[in-house]
Design a protein around this motif. Sequence first.
Motif, mmCIF file in Angstrom:
data_model
loop_
_atom_site.group_PDB
_atom_site.id
_atom_site.type_symbol
_atom_site.label_atom_id
_atom_site.label_comp_id
_atom_site.label_asym_id
_atom_site.label_seq_id
_atom_site.Cartn_x
_atom_site.Cartn_y
_atom_site.Cartn_z
ATOM 1 N N ARG A 212 -7.974 -0.606 -7.560
ATOM 2 C CA ARG A 212 -6.950 -1.588 -7.203
ATOM 3 C C ARG A 212 -7.655 -2.682 -6.416
ATOM 4 O O ARG A 212 -8.205 -2.449 -5.345
ATOM 5 C CB ARG A 212 -5.893 -0.913 -6.347
ATOM 6 N N TYR A 216 -5.422 -11.059 -0.854
ATOM 7 C CA TYR A 216 -4.531 -11.450 0.237
ATOM 8 C C TYR A 216 -4.704 -12.938 0.489
ATOM 9 O O TYR A 216 -5.653 -13.350 1.159
ATOM 10 C CB TYR A 216 -4.878 -10.674 1.517
ATOM 11 N N LEU A 228 -0.329 -5.530 3.306
ATOM 12 C CA LEU A 228 0.002 -4.249 2.701
ATOM 13 C C LEU A 228 0.701 -3.435 3.791
ATOM 14 O O LEU A 228 0.173 -3.289 4.894
ATOM 15 C CB LEU A 228 -1.291 -3.561 2.239
ATOM 16 N N HIS A 231 0.871 2.780 4.901
ATOM 17 C CA HIS A 231 0.951 3.854 3.904
ATOM 18 C C HIS A 231 -0.230 4.789 4.097
ATOM 19 O O HIS A 231 -1.202 4.438 4.767
ATOM 20 C CB HIS A 231 0.886 3.258 2.478
ATOM 21 N N ASP A 233 -2.949 6.985 1.475
ATOM 22 C CA ASP A 233 -3.290 6.933 0.056
ATOM 23 C C ASP A 233 -2.893 8.255 -0.603
ATOM 24 O O ASP A 233 -3.250 9.331 -0.121
ATOM 25 C CB ASP A 233 -4.784 6.639 -0.122
ATOM 26 N N LEU A 249 -7.902 -4.776 7.570
ATOM 27 C CA LEU A 249 -7.467 -3.380 7.503
ATOM 28 C C LEU A 249 -7.275 -2.814 8.911
ATOM 29 O O LEU A 249 -8.150 -2.960 9.771
ATOM 30 C CB LEU A 249 -8.514 -2.554 6.753
ATOM 31 N N ALA A 302 -10.217 -1.305 -3.739
ATOM 32 C CA ALA A 302 -9.947 0.090 -3.375
ATOM 33 C C ALA A 302 -10.168 0.951 -4.617
ATOM 34 O O ALA A 302 -9.495 0.766 -5.635
ATOM 35 C CB ALA A 302 -8.520 0.241 -2.863
HETATM 36 C C1 OGA Z 1 -5.136 0.213 -0.523
HETATM 37 C C2 OGA Z 1 -5.547 -0.218 0.826
HETATM 38 C C3 OGA Z 1 -6.761 -1.739 2.233
HETATM 39 C C4 OGA Z 1 -7.391 -3.101 2.216
HETATM 40 O O1 OGA Z 1 -5.360 -0.564 -1.489
HETATM 41 O O2 OGA Z 1 -4.596 1.343 -0.651
HETATM 42 O O3 OGA Z 1 -5.235 0.468 1.770
HETATM 43 O O4 OGA Z 1 -8.094 -3.389 3.161
HETATM 44 N N1 OGA Z 1 -6.259 -1.352 0.961
HETATM 45 O O5 OGA Z 1 -7.182 -3.848 1.272
#
Ligand code: OGA
Length: 322
Positions: A212, A216, A228, A231, A233, A249, A302
Amino acid sequence: MSCPKDWPEPIVRVQSLSDSGTPVIPDRYVKPPPERPSAAISDNQNDINIPLIDLGGLSGDSSMRAVTLDQISIACREWGFFQVVNHGVSPTLMDQAREVWREFFHLPIEIKQNYANSPKTYEGYGSRLGIEKGAILDWSDYYFLHYLPEILMDHNKWPVLPVSIREVIEEYSSELVKLCGVLMKVLSINLGLKEEHLQNTFGGTNIGACLRVNFYPKCPQPDLTLGLSSHSDPGGMTLLLPDENVAGLQVRRKDHWITVKPAPHAFIVNIGDQIQVLSNAIYKSVEHRVIVNSAKERVSLAFFYNPKSDLPIEPVNELVSP
Ligand code: OGA
Ligand code: NI
């Protein structure tokens, strides 16, 4: 635009909102006050970072190796998150992977729309998770693709541009699968199990792996939203390649959000829910979130390393006491 029968409302690319130059973010992105970046559970702790571990120690002499194993053990138990350097993946490849994806996100919207995703598989170019109508959204766009198992990997769902992107994804993903294999052995040994144990409970070579890529965009009101939402993972283990020059992050540590300061050419490793379960919660799958800023866009990759999708997961027998 993407098919309206898939998503509950028309998809808006966060990047296009950012590029429009609006000084005010739409209400859809405004988080309730307790979830906003500044509503820290208590004060943010700026001088703390997640552990930074030199994996070179794994191939050192026996005392070096023991120290390194111990550092990883503590990080998995107490943090659920750590950074690794000397991990064996070429720094050039890491930079190429991040920068080729940055170029992808800067391609004209018409090209990216060819890959617009649907909530059926989420593969492709996306701007939201979940299909709840009227949901508050995160300030990010993303690209999601499967690498393993081979049966799920569909090159047609990977971008064709920039020209090198497919080749780079292939090479990057195969290197990361190798590194995950090394870490799985370390985690097994540290749990007192045979080194192949966790890998075997993941399905041996039949594991799942997907990527993924998060984009941003700059945000005019970063204090009101999140890139984000918080959450953990859901998979096994995640290797995150962050944007080296832009922090974002945040990892939950007790009552604080710790902002990760990325080390040069490090990967951020985190334990996912499946390893928390397998380890009988000796290892922690820790909540994290991403904050955005008004000055710089941020790109992160990720890579999720998961058990074969139809394997039941339960705590390893040896780790359960009477
Ligand atoms: C994710 C995530 C963190 C980031 O994709 O699950 O936590 O720094 N990404 O993009
Ligand atoms: Ni995550």
